[in-house]
Design a protein around this motif. Structure first.
Motif, PDB file in Angstrom:
ATOM      1  N   ARG A 147       0.815  -1.215   0.000  1.00 44.86           N
ATOM      2  CA  ARG A 147       0.000   0.000   0.000  1.00 44.86           C
ATOM      3  C   ARG A 147       0.850   1.267   0.000  1.00 44.86           C
ATOM      4  O   ARG A 147       0.475   2.281  -0.567  1.00 44.86           O
ATOM      5  CB  ARG A 147      -0.935   0.001   1.215  1.00 44.86           C
ATOM      6  CG  ARG A 147      -2.112  -0.977   1.137  1.00 44.86           C
ATOM      7  CD  ARG A 147      -3.215  -0.432   0.246  1.00 44.86           C
ATOM      8  NE  ARG A 147      -4.363  -1.328   0.208  1.00 44.86           N
ATOM      9  CZ  ARG A 147      -5.439  -1.193   0.974  1.00 44.86           C
ATOM     10  NH1 ARG A 147      -5.493  -0.206   1.859  1.00 44.86           N
ATOM     11  NH2 ARG A 147      -6.438  -2.035   0.869  1.00 44.86           N
ATOM     12  N   GLN A 180     -12.325  -6.278   0.881  1.00 41.13           N
ATOM     13  CA  GLN A 180     -11.609  -5.050   1.215  1.00 41.13           C
ATOM     14  C   GLN A 180     -10.954  -4.401   0.000  1.00 41.13           C
ATOM     15  O   GLN A 180     -10.222  -3.412   0.136  1.00 41.13           O
ATOM     16  CB  GLN A 180     -10.557  -5.365   2.288  1.00 41.13           C
ATOM     17  CG  GLN A 180     -11.180  -5.901   3.573  1.00 41.13           C
ATOM     18  CD  GLN A 180     -10.180  -6.591   4.479  1.00 41.13           C
ATOM     19  OE1 GLN A 180      -9.042  -6.807   4.089  1.00 41.13           O
ATOM     20  NE2 GLN A 180     -10.595  -6.915   5.692  1.00 41.13           N
ATOM     21  N   GLU A 225     -11.323  -0.586  -0.660  1.00 37.40           N
ATOM     22  CA  GLU A 225     -10.599   0.394   0.157  1.00 37.40           C
ATOM     23  C   GLU A 225      -9.536   1.144  -0.647  1.00 37.40           C
ATOM     24  O   GLU A 225      -9.251   2.311  -0.384  1.00 37.40           O
ATOM     25  CB  GLU A 225      -9.942  -0.306   1.350  1.00 37.40           C
ATOM     26  CG  GLU A 225     -10.926  -0.868   2.363  1.00 37.40           C
ATOM     27  CD  GLU A 225     -10.229  -1.617   3.485  1.00 37.40           C
ATOM     28  OE1 GLU A 225      -8.976  -1.570   3.531  1.00 37.40           O
ATOM     29  OE2 GLU A 225     -10.925  -2.233   4.306  1.00 37.40           O
ATOM     30  N   ARG A 279      -9.718   2.279  -3.476  1.00 39.53           N
ATOM     31  CA  ARG A 279     -10.304   3.338  -4.304  1.00 39.53           C
ATOM     32  C   ARG A 279     -10.087   4.720  -3.687  1.00 39.53           C
ATOM     33  O   ARG A 279     -10.103   5.727  -4.394  1.00 39.53           O
ATOM     34  CB  ARG A 279     -11.795   3.072  -4.534  1.00 39.53           C
ATOM     35  CG  ARG A 279     -12.073   1.742  -5.248  1.00 39.53           C
ATOM     36  CD  ARG A 279     -13.526   1.612  -5.652  1.00 39.53           C
ATOM     37  NE  ARG A 279     -13.852   2.565  -6.715  1.00 39.53           N
ATOM     38  CZ  ARG A 279     -15.080   2.680  -7.245  1.00 39.53           C
ATOM     39  NH1 ARG A 279     -16.060   1.920  -6.798  1.00 39.53           N
ATOM     40  NH2 ARG A 279     -15.308   3.562  -8.198  1.00 39.53           N
ATOM     41  N   GLU A 280      -9.879   4.751  -2.371  1.00 38.76           N
ATOM     42  CA  GLU A 280      -9.607   6.028  -1.715  1.00 38.76           C
ATOM     43  C   GLU A 280      -8.271   6.615  -2.162  1.00 38.76           C
ATOM     44  O   GLU A 280      -8.071   7.828  -2.151  1.00 38.76           O
ATOM     45  CB  GLU A 280      -9.616   5.838  -0.189  1.00 38.76           C
ATOM     46  CG  GLU A 280     -10.989   5.539   0.385  1.00 38.76           C
ATOM     47  CD  GLU A 280     -11.967   6.667   0.125  1.00 38.76           C
ATOM     48  OE1 GLU A 280     -11.596   7.842   0.340  1.00 38.76           O
ATOM     49  OE2 GLU A 280     -13.099   6.382  -0.315  1.00 38.76           O
ATOM     50  N   THR A 281      -7.349   5.737  -2.555  1.00 33.39           N
ATOM     51  CA  THR A 281      -6.042   6.188  -3.033  1.00 33.39           C
ATOM     52  C   THR A 281      -6.130   6.724  -4.457  1.00 33.39           C
ATOM     53  O   THR A 281      -5.360   7.603  -4.849  1.00 33.39           O
ATOM     54  CB  THR A 281      -5.022   5.032  -2.970  1.00 33.39           C
ATOM     55  OG1 THR A 281      -4.983   4.507  -1.636  1.00 33.39           O
ATOM     56  CG2 THR A 281      -3.622   5.486  -3.371  1.00 33.39           C
ATOM     57  N   LYS A 317      -8.899   8.199  -6.291  1.00 36.26           N
ATOM     58  CA  LYS A 317     -10.208   8.814  -6.486  1.00 36.26           C
ATOM     59  C   LYS A 317     -10.357   9.271  -7.936  1.00 36.26           C
ATOM     60  O   LYS A 317      -9.474   9.922  -8.489  1.00 36.26           O
ATOM     61  CB  LYS A 317     -10.385   9.993  -5.529  1.00 36.26           C
ATOM     62  CG  LYS A 317     -10.488   9.548  -4.072  1.00 36.26           C
ATOM     63  CD  LYS A 317     -10.729  10.725  -3.137  1.00 36.26           C
ATOM     64  CE  LYS A 317     -10.864  10.228  -1.693  1.00 36.26           C
ATOM     65  NZ  LYS A 317     -11.082  11.339  -0.741  1.00 36.26           N
ATOM     66  N   LYS A 344     -20.650   3.269  -7.749  1.00 37.15           N
ATOM     67  CA  LYS A 344     -21.549   4.400  -7.541  1.00 37.15           C
ATOM     68  C   LYS A 344     -22.768   4.329  -8.455  1.00 37.15           C
ATOM     69  O   LYS A 344     -23.844   4.799  -8.130  1.00 37.15           O
ATOM     70  CB  LYS A 344     -20.791   5.707  -7.760  1.00 37.15           C
ATOM     71  CG  LYS A 344     -19.687   5.956  -6.729  1.00 37.15           C
ATOM     72  CD  LYS A 344     -18.949   7.248  -7.031  1.00 37.15           C
ATOM     73  CE  LYS A 344     -17.907   7.536  -5.946  1.00 37.15           C
ATOM     74  NZ  LYS A 344     -16.865   6.493  -5.906  1.00 37.15           N
TER      75      LYS A 344
END
Length: 275
Positions: free
Chosen positions: A56, A88, A91, A93-95, A97, A123
């Motif tokens: 990560r 997981q 998760e 996807r936050e990195t 955007k 979405k």
């Protein structure tokens, strides 16, 4: 799965690499550094590796344009059981955007399709699908108590490579030995074999060095061997979805292929007991 797909891409002159457990630490770091420097168009890795802190920390330095989840039905089918890391994946996807995500599967019920979208944080519910019908495949159920003889007859009659699916590791060895005793090229495969052994057996089948692979459902996911002519289920699969996916490994070149389920009366109670 990853090794096979990387090789297929490289044959098409598309730069690709994979991170997998058989690599040394030095090899892993070199691959990650190359990915950060834009050396690859595709980088393959497992959900477990995606979850690790050591990987990560390198993610923000990679120019990622797409997050693709192959065999995405596993998010639903495996995520709640023995591989929770599938749940997981979203998760990351936050990195990234704004980076699109793509989930791919050859077989999924309506419930699994919805579950995949929920767990991957889609979405918008954009689903692209086509008919399950594959006109080049012939599906046959043989009611017989003489399964060994019937299996032998099938492979003597239908030329080309094939798969035999069973639900027991020992049976993979026993049936492969039976086929070899009857002068057919065969080997066996299951998840309990060492990584290097599994990789060698997979390559031998893909490259035509072994004609028939007797295997559990651990074999075949993501493998693209176009000229597989026959898939035999020696026992009932665990579900209709599993059968469709496993049988679907036949005839990917669009030519005629055969999917045969060998069945007798005791199979139903045996399958229910294993469940």
């Amino acid at each position: 799965l990853m090794k096979d797909q990387v090789e297929q891409l490289q044959k098409r002159d598309i730069p690709a690499a994979a991170l997998y457990s058989g690599m040394s630490f030095k090899e892993q770091m070199l691959t990650i550094q190359n990915a950060q420097n834009g050396a690859y168009k595709f980088l393959y890795l497992s959900p477990e590796r995606l979850k690790t802190a050591s990987f990560r920390e390198h993610l923000p330095y990679m120019d990622v344009c797409l997050l693709a989840v192959d065999e995405a039905h596993c998010v639903s089918q495996w995520g709640y059981d023995f591989r929770p890391e599938y749940l997981q994946i979203a998760e990351v996807r936050e990195t990234f955007k704004g980076v699109p995500i793509l989930a791919l599967t050859a077989s999924a019920t309506a419930q699994v399709v919805q579950d995949m979208q929920d767990k991957l944080a889609f979405k918008k519910g954009q689903v692209f699908s086509k008919s399950f019908t594959r006109s080049n495949l012939s599906y046959v159920v043989n009611n017989t108590e003489q399964k060994l003889e019937r299996m032998l007859h099938i492979f003597n009659k239908v030329k080309g490579s094939g798969l035999v699916y069973v639900r027991n590791r020992k049976q993979t060895q026993d049936l492969a030995a039976f086929l070899r005793q009857n002068k057919l090229s065969a080997d066996f495969y299951h998840a309990g074999l060492p990584h290097a052994t599994r990789a060698k057996k997979q390559e031998d089948w893909i490259n035509g060095k072994v004609r028939i692979m007797v295997c559990t459902n651990a074999f075949g996911m993501g493998i693209d061997k176009p000229d597989c002519r026959v898939v035999v289920h020696y026992e009932m699969p665990e579900s209709l979805e599993s059968y469709y996916q496993e049988a679907g490994r036949a005839g990917r070149d669009g030519q005629r292929a055969y999917c045969v389920l060998l069945h007798h009366a005791a199979d139903v109670s045996t399958a229910q007991h294993k469940l």
